[in-house]
Design an enzyme around this catalytic site. Structure first.
Site, PDB file in Angstrom:
ATOM      1  CE  LYS A   1       4.021  24.174  65.667  1.00 31.36           C
ATOM      2  NZ  LYS A   1       3.415  23.180  66.663  1.00 31.36           N
TER       3      LYS A   1
ATOM      4  N   GLY B   1      -5.212  29.871  64.114  1.00 33.49           N
ATOM      5  CA  GLY B   1      -4.868  29.677  65.691  1.00 33.49           C
ATOM      6  C   GLY B   1      -5.251  31.072  66.367  1.00 33.49           C
TER       7      GLY B   1
ATOM      8  N   GLY C   1      -0.759  34.715  65.765  1.00 33.55           N
ATOM      9  CA  GLY C   1      -0.754  35.270  64.608  1.00 33.55           C
ATOM     10  C   GLY C   1       0.126  36.430  64.403  1.00 33.55           C
TER      11      GLY C   1
ATOM     12  CD  GLU D   1      -9.776  30.855  60.852  1.00 31.87           C
ATOM     13  OE1 GLU D   1     -10.016  31.494  61.953  1.00 31.87           O
ATOM     14  OE2 GLU D   1      -9.670  29.682  60.817  1.00 31.87           O
TER      15      GLU D   1
ATOM     16  CB  CYS E   1     -11.750  30.288  65.134  1.00 34.60           C
ATOM     17  SG  CYS E   1     -12.113  29.436  63.525  1.00 34.60           S
TER      18      CYS E   1
ATOM     19  CD  GLU F   1     -11.147  32.770  69.888  1.00 31.16           C
ATOM     20  OE1 GLU F   1     -11.697  32.245  68.923  1.00 31.16           O
ATOM     21  OE2 GLU F   1      -9.826  33.173  69.863  1.00 31.16           O
TER      22      GLU F   1
END
Length: 498
Positions: free
Chosen positions: A194, A247, A252, A270, A304, A402
């Site tokens: 996806k 993502g 997650g 991750e 990331c 982030e």
């Protein structure tokens, strides 16, 4: 393949005008509409123009894709091929990616705003390389015989898991799909991929190229759609054996919950990062500034592992701030199809709103060194200037959270211990960088940093030969390297008494 480094803006624009977009779901080796008939727009963030409308997959489409993948796995059309046979197909796929680099680069650039020169010289060739590397590795992994002795033979084999669900982000659409697909397919699994709803186009083209390379029908299925329907359905599906995800940390955690509430499938994550970049007084300051600018402004900061926190010794702080401001001035955003541009737009207006919200909070919490403004171009306001803050409180949002945009914070330290305490004071532990000419300090500081990868006198060091992944709330498990195969296989013991 044409030499993409020689392409001009006009060359890229001409190729973009001639593109054909694949916009249906890919199941069982063919393009099909969504079961519901629903579609969504794929929008070019550089211009605001609609590129195409894409089939919006939902739970029923995930069911169809998983069933196709399960049939393909169980009848052995791929899973029971020899490693050498699988290698041959994946090497053909790598070659086809190389033949189609301009097209694949354009798809990612138009879909999510990245510079086409980066997509054409880094992302697409890198994807070919990663497929080739994993293909070449698979027939060099040996099984084991346990030292039982006597009249016993205990064989330990690496076997594929079955059906892999892969959910990948929008910041490196082709690359991140490859990081999951290459080891998963090489080990003999079937996959339901996806892609992010912001960037589905290169994944759909990749599926078509995989079929052309000889990958059997049903082994790779691609279902574009949104997280709340297609993503959740894949995470909860009882016939998916393993879910891999790159993502946000928040999403997650959702996949961990989905697995616990369904069939306890393996989940490998991750996720987020807030990578520190430690600059000591003996560093080569020009090289450190050059790479620090790359580490935060490359791909518009939508990385990331972006080195978004600079920690610099107080004795050289003003020098580094001046250097970073000068490099930010050279990194102004422009047309992503223009090879002269230093940055493109952010992925969409919504994400630009989020980044500007962080910038507003930074203006309240500290000193704005440069940038901080939104730019409108060609009917799009998704462009954000490279931005630097300093004189910040340790608890400021721009320091802690982030941002996923071209925003750098600069903080100062006086001692090595203080630098390490600041660097490790984060819920994330994905990557870090250290700048020093002192080998002893480099080794000592690297050892004490919480990070999956520590880069010394560079940033974001990366190779197919080395594992990539994080600790803490940056996730677990590793992409790339021989260790990536661990996520997609199980150790099976067969014990024979004779």
């Amino acid at each position: 393949m044409n030499d993409v480094t020689q392409f001009t803006r006009a060359d890229w624009q001409a190729r973009a005008a001639a593109l054909r977009f694949r916009n249906e779901i890919w199941i069982d080796g063919r393009a099909v509409p969504a079961a519901s008939g629903a579609r969504f727009e794929s929008v070019n963030p550089a211009s605001g123009a609609v590129l195409t409308d894409v089939a919006r997959g939902g739970a029923e489409d995930i069911d169809r894709a998983v069933a196709s993948a399960r049939r393909a796995f169980e009848d052995g059309r791929w899973s029971r091929k020899t490693p050498a046979e699988r290698k041959e197909v994946l090497l053909r796929l790598a070659a086809l990616i190389r033949e189609n680099v301009p097209e694949l680069a354009l798809l990612d650039s138009l879909d999510m705003g990245k510079l086409v020169k980066d997509a054409a010289t880094i992302d697409a060739p890198g994807s070919a390389h990663f497929f080739q590397w994993h293909a070449e590795a698979i027939d060099k992994l040996y099984d084991e015989i346990a030292p039982t002795g006597g009249r016993d033979l205990a064989m330990i084999r690496r076997v594929p898991l079955g059906v892999i669900g892969a959910v990948v982000p929008w910041n490196f659409p082709l690359d991140m799909a490859t990081w999951k697909l290459a080891p998963a397919l090489a080990t003999g699994n079937s996959v339901v991929l996806k892609p992010a709803e912001q960037s589905p186009l290169s994944a759909l083209r990749l599926a078509e190229l995989a079929a052309e390379a000889g990958l059997p029908d049903g082994v790779l299925n691609v279902v574009p759609g949104f997280g709340e329907d297609a993503g959740q359905a894949l995470g909860r599906h009882a016939d998916v054996d393993c879910l891999v995800f790159t993502g946000s940390t928040a999403v997650g955690k959702m996949f961990q919950r989905y697995a616990g509430e369904s069939n306890m499938k393996q989940v490998w994550l991750e996720t987020g990062g807030k990578s520190p970049n430690l600059i000591f007084p003996d560093a080569d300051l020009d090289a450190a500034a050059d790479m620090a600018a790359f580490g935060i402004f490359f791909n518009q900061g939508e990385v990331c592992s972006a080195n978004s926190r600079m920690l610099v010794h107080a004795s050289i702080a003003e020098e580094m701030i001046e250097r970073m401001a000068a490099r930010a001035a050279q990194a102004q955003p422009g047309d992503p199809l223009d090879p002269a541009s230093a940055m493109g737009p952010l992925v969409d207006r919504k994400h630009a709103d989020t980044v500007m919200g962080f910038i507003a909070s930074g203006k309240q919490a500290g000193r704005l060194v440069c940038g901080g403004e939104r730019i409108a171009r060609d009917a799009s306001d998704a462009y954000v200037q490279p931005t630097i803050f300093t004189d910040l409180r340790p608890d400021a949002r721009v320091v802690r959270e982030e941002i996923f945009g071209p925003v750098l914070t600069i903080q100062t330290f006086k001692t090595e211990d203080e630098a390490l305490a600041m660097a490790n004071d984060s819920p994330y532990a994905l990557a870090a960088s250290v700048w020093t000419r002192d080998l002893g300090r480099a080794l000592s500081v690297s050892d004490r940093l919480n990070a999956g990868t520590v880069s010394v006198n560079t940033v974001d060091a990366l190779s197919a030969m080395t594992p990539f992944g994080g600790m803490k709330q940056s996730g677990f498990g590793r992409d790339l390297s021989i260790h990536s195969f661990d996520k997609y296989s199980a150790l099976k013991t067969t014990w024979i008494k004779y």
